[in-house]
Motif scaffolding. Structure first.
Motif, PDB file in Angstrom:
ATOM      1  N   HIS A 172      -1.985   6.910   7.225  1.00 22.89           N
ATOM      2  CA  HIS A 172      -3.231   6.221   6.884  1.00 22.89           C
ATOM      3  C   HIS A 172      -2.966   5.055   5.928  1.00 22.89           C
ATOM      4  O   HIS A 172      -3.518   3.963   6.090  1.00 22.89           O
ATOM      5  CB  HIS A 172      -4.218   7.204   6.265  1.00 22.89           C
ATOM      6  N   THR A 173      -2.110   5.269   4.934  1.00 21.79           N
ATOM      7  CA  THR A 173      -1.774   4.214   3.982  1.00 21.79           C
ATOM      8  C   THR A 173      -1.064   3.057   4.677  1.00 21.79           C
ATOM      9  O   THR A 173      -1.346   1.884   4.402  1.00 21.79           O
ATOM     10  CB  THR A 173      -0.887   4.772   2.859  1.00 21.79           C
TER      11      THR A 173
ATOM     12  N   LYS B 248      -1.410   2.134   7.811  1.00 23.10           N
ATOM     13  CA  LYS B 248      -2.411   1.407   8.591  1.00 23.10           C
ATOM     14  C   LYS B 248      -3.267   0.504   7.696  1.00 23.10           C
ATOM     15  O   LYS B 248      -3.606  -0.609   8.085  1.00 23.10           O
ATOM     16  CB  LYS B 248      -3.308   2.384   9.371  1.00 23.10           C
ATOM     17  N   ARG B 249      -3.616   1.004   6.503  1.00 21.92           N
ATOM     18  CA  ARG B 249      -4.398   0.174   5.580  1.00 21.92           C
ATOM     19  C   ARG B 249      -3.614  -1.050   5.138  1.00 21.92           C
ATOM     20  O   ARG B 249      -4.155  -2.147   5.038  1.00 21.92           O
ATOM     21  CB  ARG B 249      -4.790   0.998   4.349  1.00 21.92           C
ATOM     22  N   TRP B 250      -2.322  -0.880   4.891  1.00 19.41           N
ATOM     23  CA  TRP B 250      -1.503  -2.015   4.467  1.00 19.41           C
ATOM     24  C   TRP B 250      -1.313  -3.016   5.599  1.00 19.41           C
ATOM     25  O   TRP B 250      -1.186  -4.214   5.352  1.00 19.41           O
ATOM     26  CB  TRP B 250      -0.141  -1.535   3.962  1.00 19.41           C
ATOM     27  N   GLU B 251      -1.287  -2.539   6.827  1.00 13.32           N
ATOM     28  CA  GLU B 251      -1.118  -3.457   7.965  1.00 13.32           C
ATOM     29  C   GLU B 251      -2.356  -4.309   8.181  1.00 13.32           C
ATOM     30  O   GLU B 251      -2.256  -5.408   8.694  1.00 13.32           O
ATOM     31  CB  GLU B 251      -0.800  -2.656   9.228  1.00 13.32           C
ATOM     32  N   LYS B 252      -3.528  -3.814   7.819  1.00 17.19           N
ATOM     33  CA  LYS B 252      -4.768  -4.560   7.986  1.00 17.19           C
ATOM     34  C   LYS B 252      -4.884  -5.716   6.999  1.00 17.19           C
ATOM     35  O   LYS B 252      -5.616  -6.655   7.232  1.00 17.19           O
ATOM     36  CB  LYS B 252      -5.977  -3.646   7.833  1.00 17.19           C
ATOM     37  N   ARG B 253      -4.160  -5.658   5.907  1.00 19.65           N
ATOM     38  CA  ARG B 253      -4.250  -6.720   4.886  1.00 19.65           C
ATOM     39  C   ARG B 253      -3.567  -7.973   5.329  1.00 19.65           C
ATOM     40  O   ARG B 253      -2.753  -8.171   6.031  1.00 19.65           O
ATOM     41  CB  ARG B 253      -3.608  -6.255   3.594  1.00 19.65           C
TER      42      ARG B 253
END
Length: 135
Positions: A127-128, A130-135
């Motif tokens: 999950h972390t 994926k969140r970093w990839e969205k930035r």
């Protein structure tokens, strides 16, 4: 910022003596574990299925450790981010394998909670990421 010359100089840097000795100890230690456990596994008759699974798991982890130490010694250079990620995968995989083995063996009170904790850790990590990839 690091200049291009410093980056190139860092890439051409060789392993320190301390790092080479540590990798050699890791290589020979894992090799000894694999050889001794493999010999024990081959010479013992009538072992239960859980023991076969446990021996196989330890031998797989040992072979991965040998491969990693051999790669570090072969390259003779600094570790790149990709190499550190692969080392992390080996560590997480070994931990998950051990936890699943404990749960399947049904021995000790830590087996099932360790598997659940490892799965939660993997889910949070995913999950972390994926969140970093969205930035």
């Amino acid at each position: 910022m690091i200049s291009a010359e410093e980056t190139i100089a860092g890439l051409q840097d060789t392993l320190s003596l301390r790092r080479r000795v540590r990798s050699l100890v890791q290589l020979f230690g894992a090799g000894a574990v694999v050889v001794l456990l493999g010999t024990l596994w081959l010479t013992e008759d009538g072992l239960p299925a859980r023991t076969h699974i446990g021996f196989a798991a330890v031998i797989i982890v040992g072979l991965l450790t040998i491969a990693r130490a051999a790669q570090v010694l072969h390259r003779r250079g600094r570790l790149f981010a990709r190499d550190r990620v692969i080392a992390g995968w080996i560590a997480v995989g070994s931990t998950v394998l051990l936890a699943i083995g404990l749960a399947l063996a049904g021995r000790g009170p830590l087996g099932t909670p360790a598997v659940l904790l490892a799965l939660v850790f993997l889910a949070v990590t995913h999950h972390t990421k994926k969140r970093w990839e969205k930035r």
